[in-house]
Write a protein that holds these residues in place. Structure first.
Motif, PDB file in Angstrom:
ATOM      1  N   THR A  23     -10.341   4.559  66.981  1.00  0.00           N
ATOM      2  CA  THR A  23     -10.735   4.907  68.351  1.00  0.00           C
ATOM      3  C   THR A  23     -12.138   4.382  68.656  1.00  0.00           C
ATOM      4  O   THR A  23     -12.385   3.824  69.738  1.00  0.00           O
ATOM      5  CB  THR A  23     -10.700   6.430  68.539  1.00  0.00           C
ATOM      6  OG1 THR A  23      -9.365   6.903  68.289  1.00  0.00           O
ATOM      7  CG2 THR A  23     -11.114   6.818  69.944  1.00  0.00           C
ATOM      8  N   MET A  24     -13.054   4.533  67.702  1.00  0.00           N
ATOM      9  CA  MET A  24     -14.415   4.031  67.899  1.00  0.00           C
ATOM     10  C   MET A  24     -14.429   2.507  68.014  1.00  0.00           C
ATOM     11  O   MET A  24     -15.204   1.936  68.785  1.00  0.00           O
ATOM     12  CB  MET A  24     -15.316   4.505  66.757  1.00  0.00           C
ATOM     13  CG  MET A  24     -15.539   6.002  66.740  1.00  0.00           C
ATOM     14  SD  MET A  24     -16.678   6.519  65.444  1.00  0.00           S
ATOM     15  CE  MET A  24     -18.205   5.761  66.002  1.00  0.00           C
ATOM     16  N   LYS A  25     -13.572   1.847  67.250  1.00  0.00           N
ATOM     17  CA  LYS A  25     -13.458   0.390  67.364  1.00  0.00           C
ATOM     18  C   LYS A  25     -13.033  -0.007  68.775  1.00  0.00           C
ATOM     19  O   LYS A  25     -13.617  -0.917  69.379  1.00  0.00           O
ATOM     20  CB  LYS A  25     -12.433  -0.144  66.354  1.00  0.00           C
ATOM     21  CG  LYS A  25     -12.945  -0.353  64.948  1.00  0.00           C
ATOM     22  CD  LYS A  25     -11.829  -0.858  64.043  1.00  0.00           C
ATOM     23  CE  LYS A  25     -11.154  -2.082  64.605  1.00  0.00           C
ATOM     24  NZ  LYS A  25     -10.029  -2.543  63.771  1.00  0.00           N
ATOM     25  N   SER A  26     -12.033   0.671  69.284  1.00  0.00           N
ATOM     26  CA  SER A  26     -11.541   0.347  70.625  1.00  0.00           C
ATOM     27  C   SER A  26     -12.612   0.594  71.681  1.00  0.00           C
ATOM     28  O   SER A  26     -12.809  -0.229  72.593  1.00  0.00           O
ATOM     29  CB  SER A  26     -10.291   1.180  70.936  1.00  0.00           C
ATOM     30  OG  SER A  26      -9.264   0.909  69.999  1.00  0.00           O
ATOM     31  N   LEU A  27     -13.310   1.719  71.578  1.00  0.00           N
ATOM     32  CA  LEU A  27     -14.362   2.035  72.546  1.00  0.00           C
ATOM     33  C   LEU A  27     -15.483   1.005  72.494  1.00  0.00           C
ATOM     34  O   LEU A  27     -16.014   0.587  73.535  1.00  0.00           O
ATOM     35  CB  LEU A  27     -14.912   3.438  72.272  1.00  0.00           C
ATOM     36  CG  LEU A  27     -13.977   4.609  72.605  1.00  0.00           C
ATOM     37  CD1 LEU A  27     -14.597   5.923  72.159  1.00  0.00           C
ATOM     38  CD2 LEU A  27     -13.663   4.656  74.096  1.00  0.00           C
ATOM     39  N   SER A  28     -15.858   0.585  71.293  1.00  0.00           N
ATOM     40  CA  SER A  28     -16.932  -0.402  71.164  1.00  0.00           C
ATOM     41  C   SER A  28     -16.510  -1.743  71.748  1.00  0.00           C
ATOM     42  O   SER A  28     -17.293  -2.405  72.434  1.00  0.00           O
ATOM     43  CB  SER A  28     -17.331  -0.570  69.685  1.00  0.00           C
ATOM     44  OG  SER A  28     -17.947   0.590  69.200  1.00  0.00           O
ATOM     45  N   GLN A 250     -15.055  -1.810  61.488  1.00  0.00           N
ATOM     46  CA  GLN A 250     -14.069  -2.679  60.849  1.00  0.00           C
ATOM     47  C   GLN A 250     -14.203  -2.624  59.326  1.00  0.00           C
ATOM     48  O   GLN A 250     -13.207  -2.570  58.602  1.00  0.00           O
ATOM     49  CB  GLN A 250     -14.241  -4.113  61.345  1.00  0.00           C
ATOM     50  CG  GLN A 250     -13.790  -4.325  62.788  1.00  0.00           C
ATOM     51  CD  GLN A 250     -14.145  -5.704  63.316  1.00  0.00           C
ATOM     52  OE1 GLN A 250     -15.065  -6.352  62.823  1.00  0.00           O
ATOM     53  NE2 GLN A 250     -13.420  -6.149  64.327  1.00  0.00           N
ATOM     54  N   SER A 251     -15.455  -2.621  58.853  1.00  0.00           N
ATOM     55  CA  SER A 251     -15.686  -2.494  57.414  1.00  0.00           C
ATOM     56  C   SER A 251     -15.231  -1.130  56.909  1.00  0.00           C
ATOM     57  O   SER A 251     -14.598  -1.023  55.843  1.00  0.00           O
ATOM     58  CB  SER A 251     -17.171  -2.694  57.116  1.00  0.00           C
ATOM     59  OG  SER A 251     -17.447  -2.511  55.743  1.00  0.00           O
ATOM     60  N   ALA A 252     -15.521  -0.076  57.684  1.00  0.00           N
ATOM     61  CA  ALA A 252     -15.095   1.265  57.292  1.00  0.00           C
ATOM     62  C   ALA A 252     -13.571   1.364  57.252  1.00  0.00           C
ATOM     63  O   ALA A 252     -12.999   2.004  56.359  1.00  0.00           O
ATOM     64  CB  ALA A 252     -15.669   2.293  58.262  1.00  0.00           C
ATOM     65  N   GLU A 253     -12.913   0.725  58.217  1.00  0.00           N
ATOM     66  CA  GLU A 253     -11.453   0.771  58.245  1.00  0.00           C
ATOM     67  C   GLU A 253     -10.861   0.103  57.015  1.00  0.00           C
ATOM     68  O   GLU A 253      -9.879   0.593  56.435  1.00  0.00           O
ATOM     69  CB  GLU A 253     -10.935   0.103  59.515  1.00  0.00           C
ATOM     70  CG  GLU A 253      -9.431   0.240  59.695  1.00  0.00           C
ATOM     71  CD  GLU A 253      -8.951  -0.393  60.987  1.00  0.00           C
ATOM     72  OE1 GLU A 253      -7.980   0.117  61.570  1.00  0.00           O
ATOM     73  OE2 GLU A 253      -9.558  -1.396  61.417  1.00  0.00           O
ATOM     74  N   ARG A 254     -11.460  -1.018  56.590  1.00  0.00           N
ATOM     75  CA  ARG A 254     -10.959  -1.684  55.369  1.00  0.00           C
ATOM     76  C   ARG A 254     -11.131  -0.771  54.159  1.00  0.00           C
ATOM     77  O   ARG A 254     -10.222  -0.665  53.318  1.00  0.00           O
ATOM     78  CB  ARG A 254     -11.701  -3.007  55.164  1.00  0.00           C
ATOM     79  CG  ARG A 254     -11.306  -4.095  56.138  1.00  0.00           C
ATOM     80  CD  ARG A 254     -11.831  -5.446  55.693  1.00  0.00           C
ATOM     81  NE  ARG A 254     -13.294  -5.478  55.708  1.00  0.00           N
ATOM     82  CZ  ARG A 254     -14.008  -5.869  56.745  1.00  0.00           C
ATOM     83  NH1 ARG A 254     -13.412  -6.245  57.871  1.00  0.00           N
ATOM     84  NH2 ARG A 254     -15.334  -5.898  56.681  1.00  0.00           N
TER      85      ARG A 254
END
Length: 294
Positions: A23-28, A250-254
């Motif tokens: 969600t934070m990725k999408s908002l950013s 993105q790094s956190a998601e990986r």
């Protein structure tokens, strides 16, 4: 010892965290585009201000007057405006802004203004007094009011505190996510900018004329240029903040995906061990029940 219940709970928590990160990725990603559009929307207005300044500069040069009424003294006091962030989880964004601000503060810096609580706290921890704090706007709509407030303070610094030079320091996005510090002079208007305006051919058959007092007209044009430069700096800083946050997410998601895969593997292994143990217990019980009695 890990149980099926504890592994299942960890998997559920990991999935929740992954959902938050996505969600934070999408908002950013959406925010980056909005701030880039806000910056692009200034292009026409900036051109109008530059044309007004160019016409005024041509008039002043034709009459043998200084381009902007003379430059301030080399020993004039300076105000530094630093743009940081109020929020975390954006990588080294605030570290970069803090280090650039720390290196940019000099003996002539008499006023230090900071946009963003995190950089302000780091500067104060390093022994620098922050004279003015501003909150980072959460939306594009809040940018104009912030910039107007900063311009009002600049007027107070230049007229009431003897400040002759004003700079703004902010991060700009490069190569998708890399934040690079940029140090821009606000006042006085850079001589290189004035010469560029004078050297650029006028887009018309002749220069316009004006009736307003040249001093008032110059003051208003410079003020509007301040608005344009500050607004663009703020938009670039916010786009850079969200770009570094996007990269961090993105790094956190990986990392979360790797951990989730590890948890799933351990969950499957633990479930298989449990099933095997239960089957062995059943077989042992069956054999014990059906064993011949002596």
């Amino acid at each position: 010892m890990e149980t099926l219940e504890s592994l299942s709970a960890m998997l559920e928590t990991t999935d929740d965290i992954r959902s938050i990160v996505r969600t934070m990725k999408s908002l950013s990603a959406v925010s980056i585009r909005k701030y880039e559009q806000a910056e692009d929307a200034l292009s026409g207005y900036e051109r109008t201000i530059d044309l007004g300044l160019a016409a005024l500069l041509h008039d002043r040069r034709a009459r043998g007057l200084p381009l902007l009424g003379g430059a301030p003294s080399a020993s004039a006091k300076e105000a530094l405006i630093v743009i940081g962030s109020d929020r975390g989880m954006c990588g080294r964004y605030n570290d970069i802004a803090f280090r650039a601000a720390r290196d940019g503060i000099g003996a002539q810096t008499s006023v230090l203004a900071v946009v963003g609580a995190r950089v302000a706290a780091r500067l104060e921890a390093a022994g620098h007094r922050v004279d003015r704090r501003f909150a980072v706007p959460g939306t594009v709509a809040g940018m104009s009011s912030l910039v107007q407030g900063i311009i009002i303070d600049i007027d107070a610094w230049t007229h009431g505190e003897g400040v002759g030079h004003v700079r703004v320091l902010h991060n700009r996005r490069e190569k998708r996510a890399r934040a690079v510090p940029v140090d821009l002079p606000l006042l006085p208007v850079p001589e290189s900018h004035l010469k560029r305006l004078l050297d650029t051919p006028w887009p018309g058959p002749g220069l316009p004329f004006f009736r307003m007092d040249t001093g008032r007209l110059l003051s208003r044009l410079v003020r509007q240029r301040l608005f344009v430069v500050l607004y663009r700096a703020l938009a670039e800083a916010l786009a850079s903040e969200h770009a570094t946050r996007l990269a961090a997410m993105q790094s956190a998601e990986r990392n979360i995906d790797e951990r989730r895969e590890g948890l799933r593997s351990r969950f499957r292994q633990r479930r298989q061990e449990t099933i095997t143990r239960e089957l062995m217990d059943l077989v042992s019980g069956f054999e014990a029940v059906n064993a011949p009695q002596e």
